[in-house]
Design an enzyme around this catalytic site. Structure first.
Site, PDB file in Angstrom:
ATOM      1  N   ASN A   7      73.292 -48.704 -13.030  1.00 33.12           N
ATOM      2  CA  ASN A   7      74.146 -47.834 -13.839  1.00 33.12           C
ATOM      3  C   ASN A   7      75.270 -48.672 -14.426  1.00 33.12           C
ATOM      4  OD1 ASN A   7      75.865 -45.885 -14.852  1.00 33.12           O
ATOM      5  ND2 ASN A   7      76.369 -44.972 -12.863  1.00 33.12           N
ATOM      6  N   LYS A   9      77.571 -47.760 -16.469  1.00 37.06           N
ATOM      7  CA  LYS A   9      78.810 -46.990 -16.731  1.00 37.06           C
ATOM      8  C   LYS A   9      79.383 -47.413 -18.091  1.00 37.06           C
ATOM      9  CE  LYS A   9      79.413 -46.553 -11.780  1.00 37.06           C
ATOM     10  NZ  LYS A   9      80.309 -46.334 -10.669  1.00 37.06           N
ATOM     11  N   HIS A  92      76.981 -37.134 -12.084  1.00 36.74           N
ATOM     12  CA  HIS A  92      77.651 -38.275 -11.446  1.00 36.74           C
ATOM     13  C   HIS A  92      79.117 -37.931 -11.168  1.00 36.74           C
ATOM     14  CE1 HIS A  92      79.368 -42.233 -10.797  1.00 36.74           C
ATOM     15  NE2 HIS A  92      78.140 -42.647 -10.532  1.00 36.74           N
ATOM     16  N   GLU A 164      75.721 -39.966  -3.260  1.00 40.32           N
ATOM     17  CA  GLU A 164      76.776 -40.894  -3.652  1.00 40.32           C
ATOM     18  C   GLU A 164      78.131 -40.378  -3.163  1.00 40.32           C
ATOM     19  OE1 GLU A 164      75.510 -43.679  -6.952  1.00 40.32           O
ATOM     20  OE2 GLU A 164      76.630 -42.056  -7.841  1.00 40.32           O
ATOM     21  N   GLY A 170      82.344 -47.842  -5.970  1.00 44.98           N
ATOM     22  CA  GLY A 170      83.238 -48.838  -6.549  1.00 44.98           C
ATOM     23  C   GLY A 170      84.368 -49.280  -5.635  1.00 44.98           C
ATOM     24  N   SER A 209      78.712 -48.903  -3.593  1.00 40.67           N
ATOM     25  CA  SER A 209      79.004 -50.260  -3.091  1.00 40.67           C
ATOM     26  C   SER A 209      77.784 -50.956  -2.485  1.00 40.67           C
ATOM     27  CB  SER A 209      80.163 -50.217  -2.087  1.00 40.67           C
ATOM     28  OG  SER A 209      81.344 -49.782  -2.740  1.00 40.67           O
ATOM     29  N   GLY A 230      76.028 -49.640  -9.226  1.00 46.63           N
ATOM     30  CA  GLY A 230      76.959 -49.777 -10.346  1.00 46.63           C
ATOM     31  C   GLY A 230      77.426 -51.212 -10.470  1.00 46.63           C
TER      32      GLY A 230
HETATM   33  P1  PGA Z   1      79.086 -48.839  -7.313  1.00 45.84           P
HETATM   34  O1  PGA Z   1      78.710 -47.538  -8.184  1.00 45.84           O
HETATM   35  O2  PGA Z   1      77.797 -49.551  -6.999  1.00 45.84           O
HETATM   36  O3  PGA Z   1      79.993 -49.655  -8.190  1.00 45.84           O
HETATM   37  O4  PGA Z   1      79.760 -48.373  -6.070  1.00 45.84           O
HETATM   38  C1  PGA Z   1      77.624 -46.739  -7.814  1.00 45.84           C
HETATM   39  C2  PGA Z   1      77.498 -45.555  -8.753  1.00 45.84           C
HETATM   40  O5  PGA Z   1      78.503 -44.975  -9.160  1.00 45.84           O
HETATM   41  O6  PGA Z   1      76.375 -45.179  -9.125  1.00 45.84           O
END
Ligand code: PGA
Length: 248
Positions: A7, A9, A92, A164, A170, A209, A230
């Site tokens: 993803n 974003k 999301h 999630e 993140g 993460s 992400g």
């Molecule tokens: P992240 O995001 O891997 O940066 O934690 C995951 C997501 O929001 O799908």
């Protein structure tokens, strides 16, 4: 076969997203897992062309529930298909936070995507830090019962789910594999209770993460169908490390 979803974003220009595809397509392991990339809207069509016939799926990060009409700024499921998408993220936590999306909105989007032949991944999860009040199972059950209201089992059979937890996205603080597995169990049981066996065993991804160092822990034992990534998906070399870890 495990799914590894990237993803992007709000990251990457068209050229950057295409270059990522070029690098990731060099992996010798693409036939051992399902890779799906979710670039921004503006890059979708061009990324579809960059993918060509290679084993990388393409998805959008959001969709609107109407097919056409006076809805300024929205993108319809048909437009996504036209751009080459066969997957879409729905609900999301960042859409919930910044665009104030609700579980009712998510339900409309899930219907619309499935109607257009696009596989939605319904993103759900704890909305606050652990110990913050409502427990995970309660939050997941509420998001499922509203988001999947009015669905038919055959529709649910065409969906993927992603657990999630908001506190893990993140932050560098991933859920433990045991927490992710427990949540996947709650999702499967709830879907089963609502729709019976006609909806099939619901595929559940974990997101929050995920890195090349922890990715294998989540897939151990087969309780999860894959990962939604992400931050660690943005750099193609890091994503190649994820692919290698999942495939080998
Ligand atoms: P992240 O995001 O891997 O940066 O934690 C995951 C997501 O929001 O799908």
């Amino acid at each position: 076969m495990a799914t590894l979803a990237a993803n992007f974003k709000l990251h990457k220009t068209i050229a950057e997203a295409r270059a990522w595809v070029g690098e990731v397509a060099s992996s010798p392991y693409l036939d051992r897992l399902e890779v799906v990339v979710y670039p921004g809207f503006t890059a979708l069509h061009s990324v579809a062309q960059a993918i060509g016939g290679r084993r990388i799926g393409l998805g959008a990060q959001d969709v609107f529930w109407e097919d056409f009409g006076a809805y300024t700024g929205m993108v319809s499921p048909g437009q996504l298909r036209d751009a080459g998408c066969r997957h879409v993220l729905v609900g999301h936590s960042e859409r919930r936070r910044y665009a104030h999306e609700t579980d009712e909105d998510a339900g409309r989007k899930l219907h619309a995507a499935i109607r257009a032949g696009i596989r939605p991944t319904y993103c759900i999860g704890d909305t606050e830090a652990p110990g913050g009040g409502r427990d995970t199972a309660e939050v997941l059950a509420a998001q499922l019962s509203t988001g999947l209201r009015d669905m038919e089992p055959e529709e649910v059979a065409q969906m993927t789910f992603a657990y999630e937890p908001i506190w893990a996205i993140g932050t560098g603080q991933a859920a433990s594999p045991a927490q992710a597995l427990a949540a996947a169990g709650v999702i499967r049981d709830t879907v089963d209770r609502m729709f019976g066996s006609g909806a099939g065993p619901a595929p559940v991804l974990y997101g929050g993460s995920v890195t090349p160092d922890n990715v294998r822990d989540f897939l151990h034992g087969g309780g999860l169908s894959g990962l939604l990534v992400g931050t660690a998906s943005l750099d193609a070399r890091e994503f190649l490390r994820l692919i290698t870890a999942v495939a080998s």
